[in-house]
Write a protein that holds these residues in place. Structure first.
Motif, PDB file in Angstrom:
ATOM      1  N   VAL A 147       0.808  -1.204  -0.276  1.00  0.00           N
ATOM      2  CA  VAL A 147      -0.092   0.258   0.216  1.00  0.00           C
ATOM      3  C   VAL A 147       1.149   1.059   0.252  1.00  0.00           C
ATOM      4  N   ALA A 148      -0.040   2.209  -0.870  1.00  0.00           N
ATOM      5  CA  ALA A 148       1.169   3.519  -1.085  1.00  0.00           C
ATOM      6  C   ALA A 148       0.938   4.277   0.448  1.00  0.00           C
ATOM      7  N   GLU A 149       2.031   5.221   0.448  1.00  0.00           N
ATOM      8  CA  GLU A 149       1.733   5.718   1.997  1.00  0.00           C
ATOM      9  C   GLU A 149       0.876   6.381   1.645  1.00  0.00           C
ATOM     10  N   GLN A 150       0.373   7.192   2.432  1.00  0.00           N
ATOM     11  CA  GLN A 150      -0.922   8.595   2.194  1.00  0.00           C
ATOM     12  C   GLN A 150      -0.099   9.314   1.515  1.00  0.00           C
ATOM     13  N   ASP A 151      -1.198   9.643   0.100  1.00  0.00           N
ATOM     14  CA  ASP A 151      -1.230  10.582  -0.477  1.00  0.00           C
ATOM     15  C   ASP A 151      -0.076  10.885  -1.948  1.00  0.00           C
ATOM     16  N   GLN A 152       0.671   8.930  -1.755  1.00  0.00           N
ATOM     17  CA  GLN A 152       1.507   9.549  -2.905  1.00  0.00           C
ATOM     18  C   GLN A 152       1.459  10.430  -4.199  1.00  0.00           C
ATOM     19  N   PHE A 153       2.405  11.599  -4.273  1.00  0.00           N
ATOM     20  CA  PHE A 153       2.351  11.700  -5.037  1.00  0.00           C
ATOM     21  C   PHE A 153       2.361  11.518  -6.418  1.00  0.00           C
ATOM     22  N   TYR A 154       1.851  11.843  -7.815  1.00  0.00           N
ATOM     23  CA  TYR A 154       1.700  11.284  -9.205  1.00  0.00           C
ATOM     24  C   TYR A 154       1.294  12.278 -10.024  1.00  0.00           C
ATOM     25  N   ARG A 155       2.338  13.099 -10.861  1.00  0.00           N
ATOM     26  CA  ARG A 155       1.533  14.703 -10.783  1.00  0.00           C
ATOM     27  C   ARG A 155       1.007  14.094 -12.282  1.00  0.00           C
ATOM     28  N   ASP A 156       1.512  13.604 -13.505  1.00  0.00           N
ATOM     29  CA  ASP A 156       0.421  13.787 -14.624  1.00  0.00           C
ATOM     30  C   ASP A 156      -0.680  12.444 -14.427  1.00  0.00           C
ATOM     31  N   GLN A 157      -1.213  12.763 -14.184  1.00  0.00           N
ATOM     32  CA  GLN A 157      -2.218  12.062 -13.399  1.00  0.00           C
ATOM     33  C   GLN A 157      -3.448  11.325 -14.859  1.00  0.00           C
ATOM     34  N   PHE A 158      -3.159  11.743 -16.314  1.00  0.00           N
ATOM     35  CA  PHE A 158      -3.585  11.795 -17.233  1.00  0.00           C
ATOM     36  C   PHE A 158      -3.344  10.823 -18.554  1.00  0.00           C
ATOM     37  N   GLY A 159      -2.334   9.580 -17.525  1.00  0.00           N
ATOM     38  CA  GLY A 159      -1.209   8.891 -17.689  1.00  0.00           C
ATOM     39  C   GLY A 159      -1.997   7.202 -17.648  1.00  0.00           C
ATOM     40  N   VAL A 160      -3.418   7.407 -16.552  1.00  0.00           N
ATOM     41  CA  VAL A 160      -5.082   6.324 -16.507  1.00  0.00           C
ATOM     42  C   VAL A 160      -5.953   7.149 -17.137  1.00  0.00           C
ATOM     43  N   MET A 161      -6.051   7.913 -18.593  1.00  0.00           N
ATOM     44  CA  MET A 161      -7.116   8.816 -19.040  1.00  0.00           C
ATOM     45  C   MET A 161      -8.030   7.275 -19.675  1.00  0.00           C
ATOM     46  N   ALA A 162      -7.223   6.703 -20.380  1.00  0.00           N
ATOM     47  CA  ALA A 162      -8.085   6.098 -20.819  1.00  0.00           C
ATOM     48  C   ALA A 162      -8.898   4.566 -20.366  1.00  0.00           C
ATOM     49  N   ASP A 163      -7.962   3.944 -19.284  1.00  0.00           N
ATOM     50  CA  ASP A 163      -9.011   3.329 -18.223  1.00  0.00           C
ATOM     51  C   ASP A 163      -9.444   3.941 -17.263  1.00  0.00           C
ATOM     52  N   ILE A 164      -9.472   4.747 -16.725  1.00  0.00           N
ATOM     53  CA  ILE A 164     -10.856   5.393 -16.356  1.00  0.00           C
ATOM     54  C   ILE A 164     -11.789   5.246 -16.888  1.00  0.00           C
ATOM     55  N   GLN A 165     -11.538   5.393 -17.900  1.00  0.00           N
ATOM     56  CA  GLN A 165     -12.716   6.696 -19.005  1.00  0.00           C
ATOM     57  C   GLN A 165     -13.927   5.267 -19.366  1.00  0.00           C
ATOM     58  N   LYS A 166     -13.200   4.503 -19.672  1.00  0.00           N
ATOM     59  CA  LYS A 166     -13.779   2.738 -20.206  1.00  0.00           C
ATOM     60  C   LYS A 166     -14.618   2.261 -18.264  1.00  0.00           C
ATOM     61  N   LYS A 167     -13.948   2.441 -17.673  1.00  0.00           N
ATOM     62  CA  LYS A 167     -14.458   2.316 -15.968  1.00  0.00           C
ATOM     63  C   LYS A 167     -15.884   2.982 -16.209  1.00  0.00           C
ATOM     64  N   PHE A 168     -15.117   4.224 -16.008  1.00  0.00           N
ATOM     65  CA  PHE A 168     -16.974   5.209 -15.628  1.00  0.00           C
ATOM     66  C   PHE A 168     -17.732   4.531 -16.496  1.00  0.00           C
ATOM     67  N   TYR A 169     -17.694   5.159 -17.905  1.00  0.00           N
ATOM     68  CA  TYR A 169     -18.799   4.461 -18.795  1.00  0.00           C
ATOM     69  C   TYR A 169     -18.890   3.546 -19.043  1.00  0.00           C
ATOM     70  N   ASN A 170     -18.521   2.519 -18.508  1.00  0.00           N
ATOM     71  CA  ASN A 170     -18.818   0.617 -18.374  1.00  0.00           C
ATOM     72  C   ASN A 170     -19.765   0.724 -16.951  1.00  0.00           C
ATOM     73  N   ALA A 171     -19.554   1.834 -16.370  1.00  0.00           N
ATOM     74  CA  ALA A 171     -20.274   1.197 -14.613  1.00  0.00           C
ATOM     75  C   ALA A 171     -20.970   1.375 -14.706  1.00  0.00           C
ATOM     76  N   PRO A 172     -22.142   0.187 -13.647  1.00  0.00           N
ATOM     77  CA  PRO A 172     -23.449  -0.160 -14.238  1.00  0.00           C
ATOM     78  C   PRO A 172     -24.027   0.597 -14.267  1.00  0.00           C
ATOM     79  N   THR A 173     -23.363   2.072 -12.683  1.00  0.00           N
ATOM     80  CA  THR A 173     -24.925   2.950 -12.372  1.00  0.00           C
ATOM     81  C   THR A 173     -25.215   4.225 -13.211  1.00  0.00           C
ATOM     82  N   ARG A 174     -24.292   4.075 -14.473  1.00  0.00           N
ATOM     83  CA  ARG A 174     -24.607   4.865 -15.967  1.00  0.00           C
ATOM     84  C   ARG A 174     -25.938   5.057 -15.828  1.00  0.00           C
ATOM     85  N   LYS A 175     -26.445   3.044 -15.880  1.00  0.00           N
ATOM     86  CA  LYS A 175     -27.950   3.467 -15.803  1.00  0.00           C
ATOM     87  C   LYS A 175     -28.523   4.831 -15.084  1.00  0.00           C
TER      88      LYS A 175
END
Length: 329
Positions: A147-175
């Motif tokens: 487990v990373a220490e609390q608030d481990q910093f990662y500046r360029d958060q867009f590096g996972v953008m494609a993955d989190i978009q896929k997760k968000f738009y396919n989440a069951p709660t989108r309905k």
């Protein structure tokens, strides 16, 4: 009682991390570091362990998403499998959908996996990164969730953008999503951060997040003057307070005040806006990562932006490259 004790424990640990972080004694506060000292790294590939990060339960959802993204990103960089730790409430966890399809830390614990926290590291500091990798490698062949220490910093958060978009738009709660936008309009969402940054104007940590009404009005005016669309333009203004606090916007037609909308609904509308104007705020930066339209964002920010034509960066004086917007329209 258990929740209170956990809160006290987190606070005391946080103070210990803060007080020792810049000293040579810092790594010694971690059990994982002691393990590394007595179990030197070997050549066995570490295929049994997981990596995770806890969304800070005392922070806002934008901050929590940054924590989660850091865990997801660094798991990939280090070469470990990712394990999900939930957001502060089930409502947000379900809404975002980031944990669907991912192993859960709680389930791994039930299967006998040990939890080991890792020291903070500066992602640009090769020595600190290497130490984390050596600690992890010293556990090769064991069943461990790091487990990373609390608030481990990662500046360029867009590096996972494609993955989190896929997760968000396919989440069951989108309905269950409900939008006030009309598909017949070109919908602009503008987030004017106020609330916390107005509480203490002398606090430099809050002052760095402040942008004036004039800044936002100037950005909005340039957007409207240069956007080319056949649809009627409608503006949705997200902030706190009352309309009288924002007289600079009184003359804009098709302006919809969204001053009382709850956080989750606001987040959703940021995601689905045709054009999103963000603040210096994680609360609008994170939905911007999920937004598939045009993003107009303050250039001077603590997270990075992708080098992509749909991201337009604004100077502190409210100016930006108008031709970039015109080419997108």
């Amino acid at each position: 009682m258990i929740l209170l004790w956990n809160k006290i424990e987190r606070r005391l640990w946080g103070e210990l991390v803060r007080d020792t972080r810049q000293t040579r004694f810092y790594p010694f506060i971690y059990c994982s570091y002691w393990h590394y000292l007595f179990h030197k790294s070997n050549s066995i590939a570490n295929t049994t362990c997981y990596y995770s990060a806890r969304p800070n339960p005392g922070a806002g959802i934008g901050h929590q998403i940054a924590n989660w993204i850091a865990g997801y990103w660094f798991a990939r960089q280090i070469g470990l499998k990712f394990a999900h730790m939930p957001f502060s409430t089930k409502k947000w966890d379900d809404f975002l959908g980031f944990g669907y399809g991912e192993p859960q830390v709680t389930d791994l614990k039930k299967q006998g996996y040990k939890i080991r926290k890792l020291p903070l590291f500066n992602e640009k500091n090769d020595k600190e990164v290497r130490l984390n990798k050596l600690i992890i490698q010293s556990y090769a062949g064991e069943r461990v969730v790091f487990v990373a220490e609390q608030d481990q910093f990662y500046r360029d958060q867009f590096g996972v953008m494609a993955d989190i978009q896929k997760k968000f738009y396919n989440a069951p709660t989108r309905k269950n999503d409900r939008l006030i936008y009309s598909p017949d309009n070109f919908n602009i969402a503008i987030h004017v951060r106020r609330g916390d940054i107005m509480a203490d104007p002398t606090n430099p940590n809050l002052a760095m997040r402040y942008l004036s009404n004039d800044y936002f009005e100037k950005v909005l005016r340039q957007v409207i003057e240069n956007i080319q669309t056949d649809k009627p333009v409608h503006i949705y203004f997200f902030s706190q307070g009352k309309p009288e606090d924002y007289p600079e916007f009184a003359s804009y037609p098709n302006l919809h005040w969204c001053l009382d909308m709850d956080a989750q609904s606001s987040f959703l509308h940021f995601v689905y806006a045709d054009l999103l104007i963000t603040s210096k705020s994680s609360f609008s930066y994170k939905p911007a990562l999920l937004n598939k339209g045009i993003k107009v964002c303050p250039k001077n920010f603590w997270h990075g932006y992708p080098n992509s034509k749909d991201w337009i960066l604004v100077e502190n004086d409210g100016t930006f490259d108008l031709t970039q917007l015109q080419k997108l329209s």
